[in-house]
Enzyme design. Structure first.
Site, PDB file in Angstrom:
ATOM      1  CG  ASN A   7      42.355  39.747  43.311  1.00 56.04           C
ATOM      2  OD1 ASN A   7      43.420  39.850  43.914  1.00 56.04           O
ATOM      3  ND2 ASN A   7      42.165  38.862  42.352  1.00 56.04           N
ATOM      4  CD  GLU A  34      45.164  36.562  42.535  1.00 54.43           C
ATOM      5  OE1 GLU A  34      46.190  35.884  42.365  1.00 54.43           O
ATOM      6  OE2 GLU A  34      44.908  37.590  41.874  1.00 54.43           O
ATOM      7  CG  ASP A 147      39.066  38.652  40.022  1.00 52.98           C
ATOM      8  OD1 ASP A 147      38.462  38.882  38.945  1.00 52.98           O
ATOM      9  OD2 ASP A 147      40.306  38.567  40.100  1.00 52.98           O
ATOM     10  CG  ASN A 149      39.891  36.811  36.527  1.00 55.84           C
ATOM     11  OD1 ASN A 149      40.530  37.830  36.265  1.00 55.84           O
ATOM     12  ND2 ASN A 149      40.274  35.966  37.462  1.00 55.84           N
ATOM     13  CG  ASP A 218      37.362  42.806  40.838  1.00 55.45           C
ATOM     14  OD1 ASP A 218      37.787  41.799  41.431  1.00 55.45           O
ATOM     15  OD2 ASP A 218      38.069  43.484  40.042  1.00 55.45           O
ATOM     16  CG  ASP A 247      46.509  43.389  40.176  1.00 55.91           C
ATOM     17  OD1 ASP A 247      46.076  42.980  41.262  1.00 55.91           O
ATOM     18  OD2 ASP A 247      46.872  42.628  39.256  1.00 55.91           O
ATOM     19  CG  HIS A 248      41.787  43.167  41.341  1.00 60.92           C
ATOM     20  ND1 HIS A 248      40.774  42.693  40.539  1.00 60.92           N
ATOM     21  CD2 HIS A 248      42.876  42.416  41.059  1.00 60.92           C
ATOM     22  CE1 HIS A 248      41.228  41.689  39.811  1.00 60.92           C
ATOM     23  NE2 HIS A 248      42.499  41.503  40.097  1.00 60.92           N
TER      24      HIS A 248
END
Length: 257
Positions: A7, A34, A147, A149, A218, A247-248
């Site tokens: 991501n 994303e 991802d 989530n 992930d 951030d991933h």
DNA sequence: ATGGTCGTTGGACGA
């Protein structure tokens, strides 16, 4: 075959990091989530110049998925939606590479337990389950990455008590994830010994990465045939240390076919 | 302390 999921939280911002990581990690298949780019603004030329084929399904500002590959996808079976879900949100991209069905997924975040977005997430996961069941019947070799989530278990959470019942960790989300595995998928990360506190996402706030306050959301899931061929699965934390990171961090698995 | 950071966008909203 080296397969990865990342991501990138805006491919517009992260393209240099993606190109850098392609060069160092040399994956055969990379699912991005994303991308946040409409298709007409996708940086196809830059990715092709790095030696990769690419397919993408994007939209302005939100969501967006892409698959980068060494091989050309096989003709006629790519998908960019979940059957039975009319949705403008670009979260799904599937194609077949060298006989391996590859599904790249950006599962809805859910925002907050009980919200409209949370209900949408659970509904989406129900549609995903139906589709995966169908796809597992269609393909001998299947890998589903993305991802998700969802932190599947407490050991995927830096502070399980802090996160107890919260979005990404709630019972309903974890049940939905388990139902995916019960179709005949394996979380490849758990096929191997891992360090404790191994995560794939760390909030930008609170210096969460430095303090390793993360979650493992992930995932690289494989059907039985691909799980039997899996020789490693891990998270590559290195790109999270770089300047202006996502951030991933990428999840990476290798398969001896 | 009920915030904190990014990205997109041009004020909030999503994550």
């Amino acid at each position: 075959m080296k397969i990865a999921s990342w991501n990138v939280n805006s491919l517009n911002v992260r393209l240099p990091q993606v190109l850098e990581w392609l060069q160092s990690a040399q994956p055969d298949l990379l699912g991005l989530q994303e991308t946040k780019l409409p298709d007409e603004k996708f940086p196809r030329a830059e990715i092709e110049a790095a030696g990769y084929q690419v397919i993408f399904s994007g939209q302005k500002t939100y969501n967006g998925v892409a698959v980068l590959s060494r091989l050309q996808p096989e003709a006629d079976d790519s998908v960019n939606d979940l059957p039975g879900l009319v949705d403008d949100q670009r979260r799904v991209l599937g194609a077949t590479y060298g006989g391996v069905r590859f599904l790249n997924l950006y599962v809805p975040n859910g925002q907050q337990v009980g919200s409209d977005k949370y209900a949408y997430k659970l509904g989406w996961l129900g549609k995903l389950r139906e589709y995966l069941k169908h796809q597992l019947g269609q393909y001998d070799k299947l890998v589903a990455v993305g991802d998700f989530n969802i932190a599947p278990e407490d050991r995927d959470v830096h502070d399980p008590e802090l996160w107890r019942g919260a979005v990404l960790c709630s019972d309903a989300e974890r049940s939905a994830f388990r139902e995916l595995l019960e179709l005949g998928l394996v979380d490849t990360f758990r096929l191997f010994d891992q360090n404790e506190a191994a995560f794939s996402w760390w909030d930008y706030r609170q210096a969460a990465f430095r303090r390793n306050m993360g979650l493992r959301i992930d995932h690289i899931l494989a059907n039985d045939t691909m799980a039997a061929a899996c020789t490693s699965s891990a998270v590559d934390k290195e790109p999270r240390r770089w300047e202006r990171p996502s951030d991933h961090a990428p999840a990476v698995a290798e398969f001896k076919l």
